[in-house]
Design an enzyme around this catalytic site. Structure first.
Site, PDB file in Angstrom:
ATOM      1  N   LYS A   1      -6.250   8.281 -37.020  1.00 59.75           N
ATOM      2  CA  LYS A   1      -4.814   8.014 -37.154  1.00 59.75           C
ATOM      3  C   LYS A   1      -4.010   9.159 -36.542  1.00 59.75           C
ATOM      4  CE  LYS A   1      -5.669   4.954 -40.952  1.00 59.75           C
ATOM      5  NZ  LYS A   1      -6.012   4.777 -42.352  1.00 59.75           N
TER       6      LYS A   1
ATOM      7  N   GLN B   1      -4.944   7.257 -47.896  1.00 59.38           N
ATOM      8  CA  GLN B   1      -6.232   6.778 -47.398  1.00 59.38           C
ATOM      9  C   GLN B   1      -7.102   6.280 -48.554  1.00 59.38           C
ATOM     10  OE1 GLN B   1      -7.158   6.589 -44.038  1.00 59.38           O
ATOM     11  NE2 GLN B   1      -8.868   5.443 -44.867  1.00 59.38           N
TER      12      GLN B   1
ATOM     13  N   ASP C   1       1.453   0.575 -44.945  1.00 59.43           N
ATOM     14  CA  ASP C   1       0.241  -0.214 -45.207  1.00 59.43           C
ATOM     15  C   ASP C   1       0.583  -1.618 -45.721  1.00 59.43           C
ATOM     16  OD1 ASP C   1      -2.204   0.847 -44.544  1.00 59.43           O
ATOM     17  OD2 ASP C   1      -2.307   2.150 -46.306  1.00 59.43           O
TER      18      ASP C   1
END
Ligand code: NAD
Length: 282
Positions: A49, A93, A118
């Site tokens: 990322k 994460q 997300d």
């Protein structure tokens, strides 16, 4: 023989488009990534990322917490990032380390919906259900980008999704519905699975079981999207679809690796850009 839906190629196009827009902004967006513990696989994902951010000109922040930090510290960090006007996207994460005692729903609700790149917050999930998402669920939207790039129109097609998770299966079904597909969601309790999958014009596999989709489950000429990531020995990964057996039957198919996987990160970059634009407008 089928044609490949090439995630490396299409994700590069998406990243180029994001980079061009970021270059025209007075200040680049910032993505804050929280990593709890030191799981090697999570470290690799976070590293990827960061690389994608560097490529498109998005500023990336890494916030590391020890595996035993506890929910209160994690939520305090999320709250601080919510308040920080210089942070536009926040991502925690997952999975959190084994034994980390936390309430998944509380974590999903803690990230400000405006920064929820997300798309786990119930407000964003609700907007998606209503057909008006501001941010897009990364993996399913990445799969759609692949279909769009190949000129595959979902209107009127029968899309069968195997898997009903909140991360992949359900949002995938919602996005396909918005594209006017007729959608069937299959899951672990579905009876006569192959009879349903054989009706699919577009079959999406999101199960997490190696070579779960076999050739007899696929209609001739179908489009097959393999979301699954199954780790073999060493660093090799394979999908949910028995690629060698299925590919000769279908019109288009995603490989694993190099299919949906790279698309997820490129949609994350798109979301961070979209989140920054939305926040600056308010
Ligand atoms: P999950 O475990 O939450 O969900 C799996 C789904 O498969 C469940 O809804 C379950 O009902 C269904 N299932 C299990 N056994 C079944 C059976 N016998 N018949 C029919 N359905 C069955 O997993 P997930 O988070 O949705 O992820 C699915 C796969 O996608 C995993 O391999 C994961 O690693 C991968 N994934 C990939 C990306 C990416 O970027 N490419 C992102 C997220 C997840």
């Amino acid at each position: 023989m089928s044609q490949l839906l090439d995630g490396k190629l299409v994700s590069a196009k998406v990243l180029d488009r994001v980079a061009a827009e970021v270059a025209g902004m007075p200040q680049p967006p910032t993505l804050a990534v929280i990593l709890v513990g030191d799981d090697p696989a999570s470290q690799v994902y976070v590293g990827n990322k960061k690389k994608a951010c560097e490529r498109v000109g998005i500023v990336s922040q890494e916030h590391l917490l020890p595996a035993d930090a506890g929910q209160a510290k994690l939520l305090a960090l999320v709250n601080a990032l919510n308040q920080d006007k210089n942070v536009h996207g926040i991502l925690c994460q997952l999975p959190l380390p084994k034994g980390f005692d936390y309430d998944e729903q509380a974590l999903c609700r803690a990230v400000s919906p405006a920064k929820d790149v997300d798309v786990f917050h119930p407000e964003n999930v609700g907007k998606l259900m209503q057909g008006e998402p501001e941010l897009l669920p990364c993996t399913p939207a990445g799969a759609l980008e692949l279909l769009d790039d190949a000129g595959i129109d979902l209107a009127g097609k029968h899309v069968v999704v195997i898997g009903r998770s909140n991360i992949v299966g359900k949002p995938m079904a919602m996005l396909a519905l918005q594209r006017n597909a007729t959608v069937t969601i299959c899951h672990s309790r579905t009876k006569n699975l192959s009879a349903i999958t054989r009706q699919a014009d577009v079959l999406v596999a999101a199960v997490g079981r190696l070579h779960f989709v076999t050739a007899d489950m696929v209609k001739d000429g179908a489009v097959v999207v393999d979301v699954g990531i199954n780790r073999l020995e060493g660093r090799k990964v394979r999908g949910d679809v028995d690629f060698d057996a299925v590919a000769p039957k279908c019109s288009w198919i995603t490989p694993v690796p190099g299919g949906v996987g790279p698309m997820t990160i490129s949609v994350l970059m798109k979301n961070t850009l979209a989140a920054a634009k939305l926040q600056r407008r308010k």
